[in-house]
Design a protein around this motif. Structure first.
Motif, PDB file in Angstrom:
ATOM      1  N   VAL A   1       0.862  -1.188   0.000  1.00 19.51           N
ATOM      2  CA  VAL A   1       0.000   0.000   0.000  1.00 19.51           C
ATOM      3  C   VAL A   1       0.892   1.229   0.000  1.00 19.51           C
ATOM      4  CG1 VAL A   1      -1.786   1.289   1.232  1.00 19.51           C
ATOM      5  CG2 VAL A   1      -1.840  -1.222   1.213  1.00 19.51           C
ATOM      6  N   GLN A   2       0.622   2.122  -0.946  1.00 17.95           N
ATOM      7  CA  GLN A   2       1.391   3.359  -1.065  1.00 17.95           C
ATOM      8  C   GLN A   2       0.440   4.538  -0.919  1.00 17.95           C
ATOM      9  OE1 GLN A   2       3.069   3.153  -4.989  1.00 17.95           O
ATOM     10  NE2 GLN A   2       4.342   1.387  -4.511  1.00 17.95           N
ATOM     11  N   TYR A   3       0.906   5.533  -0.184  1.00 20.57           N
ATOM     12  CA  TYR A   3       0.106   6.738   0.025  1.00 20.57           C
ATOM     13  C   TYR A   3       0.759   7.909  -0.702  1.00 20.57           C
ATOM     14  CZ  TYR A   3      -2.507   4.192   3.572  1.00 20.57           C
ATOM     15  OH  TYR A   3      -3.302   3.276   4.225  1.00 20.57           O
TER      16      TYR A   3
ATOM     17  N   SER B   1      -0.194  -4.104  -5.719  1.00 20.27           N
ATOM     18  CA  SER B   1       0.082  -2.828  -5.078  1.00 20.27           C
ATOM     19  C   SER B   1      -1.187  -1.996  -5.189  1.00 20.27           C
ATOM     20  CB  SER B   1       1.268  -2.104  -5.731  1.00 20.27           C
ATOM     21  OG  SER B   1       0.913  -1.649  -7.007  1.00 20.27           O
TER      22      SER B   1
ATOM     23  N   ARG C   1      -3.788   0.816   6.120  1.00 16.18           N
ATOM     24  CA  ARG C   1      -3.335  -0.384   5.407  1.00 16.18           C
ATOM     25  C   ARG C   1      -4.138  -1.625   5.791  1.00 16.18           C
ATOM     26  NH1 ARG C   1       1.215   2.728   5.364  1.00 16.18           N
ATOM     27  NH2 ARG C   1       2.516   2.540   3.520  1.00 16.18           N
ATOM     28  N   TRP C   2      -4.380  -1.806   7.084  1.00 15.82           N
ATOM     29  CA  TRP C   2      -5.082  -3.017   7.521  1.00 15.82           C
ATOM     30  C   TRP C   2      -6.468  -3.107   6.900  1.00 15.82           C
ATOM     31  CZ3 TRP C   2      -9.744  -2.701   9.914  1.00 15.82           C
ATOM     32  CH2 TRP C   2     -10.075  -1.500  10.560  1.00 15.82           C
TER      33      TRP C   2
ATOM     34  N   ARG D   1      -2.217   1.997  -4.629  1.00 17.30           N
ATOM     35  CA  ARG D   1      -1.688   3.345  -4.389  1.00 17.30           C
ATOM     36  C   ARG D   1      -2.829   4.341  -4.333  1.00 17.30           C
ATOM     37  NH1 ARG D   1       2.729   6.483  -4.285  1.00 17.30           N
ATOM     38  NH2 ARG D   1       2.723   8.488  -5.373  1.00 17.30           N
TER      39      ARG D   1
ATOM     40  N   ARG E   1      -6.136  -3.917   3.142  1.00 13.80           N
ATOM     41  CA  ARG E   1      -5.732  -5.324   3.024  1.00 13.80           C
ATOM     42  C   ARG E   1      -6.925  -6.253   3.247  1.00 13.80           C
ATOM     43  NH1 ARG E   1      -1.660  -8.503   2.686  1.00 13.80           N
ATOM     44  NH2 ARG E   1      -1.696 -10.540   3.668  1.00 13.80           N
TER      45      ARG E   1
ATOM     46  N   THR F   1     -11.928  -0.743  -4.015  1.00 15.38           N
ATOM     47  CA  THR F   1     -10.831  -1.678  -3.768  1.00 15.38           C
ATOM     48  C   THR F   1     -11.184  -3.054  -4.310  1.00 15.38           C
ATOM     49  OG1 THR F   1     -10.145  -0.446  -1.807  1.00 15.38           O
ATOM     50  CG2 THR F   1      -9.381  -2.726  -1.987  1.00 15.38           C
TER      51      THR F   1
END
Length: 159
Positions: free
Chosen positions: A10-12, A49, A21-22, A51, A25, A117
């Motif tokens: 995960v990219q912010y 990934s 993130r949790w 983002r 995910r 997502t």
């Protein structure tokens, strides 16, 4: 059935504390498990990934890779399944579009983010909605995944 393994980066590109993130995910894992049970793609694991980006980056990526000069809500790059059975893909969620759409559609940010997502993960696994039959399959799976999480059908207009 065992759930396929998930490696999720995960990219912010922009901060969004409501989407830790949790949580991302967990949503991705729900989608992955449902896709494995559905059987469209034959995979044993996924390396994805995800983002979160701002308006400018979302617009640039959509223009560069799809030829459309606007920021879209979710953009997915599917790389297929390698000989070892690992599905790979990149998912880009444009946070300002997500926020605007959630408000316009009278949904919570988390519910709309969960939908985008799940939608992006399914695209990364080979699902698409270009033909009506494929769209029905993908939307049915999305709706089932979201229902397991207690989220209403995103394709029904709110009252």
């Amino acid at each position: 059935m065992n759930s396929p393994g998930l490696a999720l980066a995960v990219q912010y590109g922009v901060a969004e504390p409501r989407l830790p993130r949790w949580r991302l995910r967990r949503w991705a894992q729900y989608a992955l498990s449902a896709a494995a049970a559905d059987g469209l793609a034959d995979f044993s694991a996924a390396e994805l990934s995800l983002r979160l980006v701002g308006q400018a980056e979302g617009r640039r990526l959509n223009r560069e890779f799809r030829g459309r000069d606007y920021a879209t809500n979710v953009l997915t790059f599917e790389y297929g399944v390698d000989p070892a059975g690992v599905a790979r893909g990149d998912i880009i969620v444009c946070v300002p579009v997500l926020v605007r759409e959630a408000r316009e559609q009278r949904k919570t940010l988390q519910h709309h983010a969960a939908h985008l997502t799940v939608h992006g993960v399914l695209h990364a696994l080979g699902y698409d909605h270009l033909r009506a039959r494929d769209a029905r399959r993908m939307e049915t799976l999305e709706t089932a995944v979201l229902a397991r999480m207690g989220i209403a059908d995103p394709y029904i207009e709110p009252a």
